[in-house]
Design an enzyme around this catalytic site. Structure first.
Site, PDB file in Angstrom:
ATOM      1  N   ASN A 123       0.853  -1.181   0.000  1.00 36.39           N
ATOM      2  CA  ASN A 123       0.000   0.000   0.000  1.00 36.39           C
ATOM      3  C   ASN A 123       0.898   1.244   0.000  1.00 36.39           C
ATOM      4  OD1 ASN A 123      -1.377   2.283   1.082  1.00 36.39           O
ATOM      5  ND2 ASN A 123      -3.030   0.955   1.784  1.00 36.39           N
ATOM      6  N   HIS A 151       1.090   6.171   1.868  1.00 40.92           N
ATOM      7  CA  HIS A 151       1.871   7.110   2.690  1.00 40.92           C
ATOM      8  C   HIS A 151       3.041   7.745   1.938  1.00 40.92           C
ATOM      9  CE1 HIS A 151      -0.868   6.638   5.808  1.00 40.92           C
ATOM     10  NE2 HIS A 151      -0.616   5.364   6.001  1.00 40.92           N
ATOM     11  N   ARG A 203       3.495  18.872   1.406  1.00 37.05           N
ATOM     12  CA  ARG A 203       3.954  20.114   0.785  1.00 37.05           C
ATOM     13  C   ARG A 203       3.145  20.497  -0.455  1.00 37.05           C
ATOM     14  NH1 ARG A 203       8.922  22.091   2.909  1.00 37.05           N
ATOM     15  NH2 ARG A 203       8.545  21.772   5.099  1.00 37.05           N
ATOM     16  N   HIS A 245      -5.658   3.564  -1.355  1.00 35.87           N
ATOM     17  CA  HIS A 245      -6.966   3.930  -0.816  1.00 35.87           C
ATOM     18  C   HIS A 245      -7.282   5.338  -1.304  1.00 35.87           C
ATOM     19  CE1 HIS A 245      -9.606   4.313   3.089  1.00 35.87           C
ATOM     20  NE2 HIS A 245     -10.259   4.608   1.999  1.00 35.87           N
ATOM     21  N   ARG A 285      -9.360   8.052  -0.750  1.00 36.66           N
ATOM     22  CA  ARG A 285     -10.319   8.482   0.273  1.00 36.66           C
ATOM     23  C   ARG A 285     -11.214   9.578  -0.283  1.00 36.66           C
ATOM     24  NH1 ARG A 285      -8.959   7.003   5.835  1.00 36.66           N
ATOM     25  NH2 ARG A 285     -10.553   8.536   6.323  1.00 36.66           N
ATOM     26  N   ARG A 344      -7.056  12.767   1.042  1.00 42.91           N
ATOM     27  CA  ARG A 344      -5.966  13.262   1.898  1.00 42.91           C
ATOM     28  C   ARG A 344      -4.586  12.762   1.482  1.00 42.91           C
ATOM     29  NH1 ARG A 344      -6.846  10.007   7.516  1.00 42.91           N
ATOM     30  NH2 ARG A 344      -8.801  11.129   7.468  1.00 42.91           N
ATOM     31  N   GLU A 367      -8.735   0.405  -2.539  1.00 43.29           N
ATOM     32  CA  GLU A 367      -9.560   0.468  -1.321  1.00 43.29           C
ATOM     33  C   GLU A 367     -10.436   1.702  -1.425  1.00 43.29           C
ATOM     34  OE1 GLU A 367      -7.002   0.733   2.034  1.00 43.29           O
ATOM     35  OE2 GLU A 367      -6.129  -1.225   1.711  1.00 43.29           O
ATOM     36  N   THR A 375      -8.075   3.536   8.681  1.00 40.55           N
ATOM     37  CA  THR A 375      -9.304   2.750   8.784  1.00 40.55           C
ATOM     38  C   THR A 375      -9.354   2.075  10.143  1.00 40.55           C
ATOM     39  OG1 THR A 375      -8.912   2.290   6.453  1.00 40.55           O
ATOM     40  CG2 THR A 375     -10.724   1.119   7.489  1.00 40.55           C
ATOM     41  N   GLU A 406     -11.123  -9.279   3.399  1.00 38.90           N
ATOM     42  CA  GLU A 406      -9.810  -8.962   3.943  1.00 38.90           C
ATOM     43  C   GLU A 406      -9.980  -8.897   5.444  1.00 38.90           C
ATOM     44  OE1 GLU A 406      -7.530  -5.720   2.252  1.00 38.90           O
ATOM     45  OE2 GLU A 406      -6.447  -5.428   4.131  1.00 38.90           O
ATOM     46  N   HIS A 462      -3.625  -4.645   7.798  1.00 33.66           N
ATOM     47  CA  HIS A 462      -3.741  -3.500   8.714  1.00 33.66           C
ATOM     48  C   HIS A 462      -2.823  -3.682   9.927  1.00 33.66           C
ATOM     49  CE1 HIS A 462      -5.212   0.104  10.556  1.00 33.66           C
ATOM     50  NE2 HIS A 462      -5.876   0.349   9.451  1.00 33.66           N
TER      51      HIS A 462
END
Ligand code: PXP
Length: 250
Positions: free
Chosen positions: A11, A14, A22, A47, A49, A53, A74, A105, A155, A195
């Site tokens: 994933n 991040h 920035r 994901h 969202r 974000r 996701e 999540t 999952e 997760h």
């Protein structure tokens, strides 16, 4: 099936989190995804969202063109997201609950209360050739509801296992995951897990029966900042590989 090694799906959300800090173009999760694949990842997860974000629509569209392994999207069960999934057509969609204030999540989908919407939307996604997974807590009720709704996968949410403060609780959560994996399989569901998995806690989850893929994000991206993405992915692959009996190792 207990001895088969699960696939590693990385994933890359991040990587986008750092970029969004920035508001510029770097680091690019699309480049990161390619590096993960070159390091041996067998799937890429993002994901998208509702609040955008981290991952942006642009990322998803470019990933659809560049990912060579498998793209797992996701998303929340909303009209907007189903529309995007039907346009982009990832190999898999994993439906997750989404709350705006949460850091990540928090729990599994409340499948029973969403059953009507799931009964309606899952066939639309599957008809487009997308395999549908539901992110669920490792309890019987959501598994039974997932089977009733015609999901391909569940999952299993490994967060409680990963966050258990003490060994006894961790063992109990692991047992719960194993029971859930077996029950999901009995119900005809395929099984993934994820997760909160990291380099220290991944092994017992990789050894669970019937688990086909592990979705791992934060631990890999966090380590990548320090040792590089290639090494971070390879180290996680090695940890997962240790779960397989010698004859199942490549
Ligand atoms: N699986 C699901 C359904 C998730 O929502 C997340 C977090 O985005 C993950 C796996 C990965 O969790 P982590 O970043 O803790 O590895």
């Amino acid at each position: 099936m207990g001895g088969v090694m699960p696939r590693l799906h990385v994933n890359v959300d991040h990587v986008a989190t750092v970029r969004q800090a920035r508001g510029g173009a770097e680091p690019d999760p699309v480049t990161a995804a390619a590096l993960c694949e070159l390091a041996g990842a067998q799937g890429i997860t993002v994901h998208l969202r509702e609040d955008r974000r981290h991952i942006q629509d642009r990322d998803l569209r470019l990933l659809r063109q560049t990912v060579k392994t498998l793209l797992n999207l996701e998303m929340a069960l909303t009209e907007e997201m189903v529309g995007i999934a039907l346009e982009v057509v990832p190999e898999e969609v994993c439906l997750v609950p989404e709350k705006r204030q949460e850091l990540t999540t928090e729990g599994g989908l409340d499948v029973a209360s969403l059953e009507e919407a799931l009964q309606r939307e899952i066939p639309r996604l599957r008809k487009a050739g997308i395999r549908v997974s539901l992110f669920v807590d490792p309890w019987p009720e959501p598994l039974e509801a997932a089977a009733r709704c015609g999901a391909d996968f569940v999952e299993l949410h490994t967060g409680r296992y990963a966050n258990a403060p003490e060994e006894a609780e961790r063992t109990e959560e692991l047992q719960r995951l194993e029971t859930a994996a077996r029950y999901a399989h009995e119900l005809g569901l395929r099984v993934n897990a994820g997760h909160g998995l990291d380099y220290d806690n991944v092994l017992p989850v990789a050894q669970l029966p019937f688990v086909e893929a592990l979705n791992i994000g934060h631990a890999i991206v966090a380590r990548a900042v320090l040792v590089g993405l290639d090494q971070a992915v390879r180290e996680m692959q090695d940890r997962i590989l240790a779960a397989a009996p010698p004859e199942a190792r490549p």
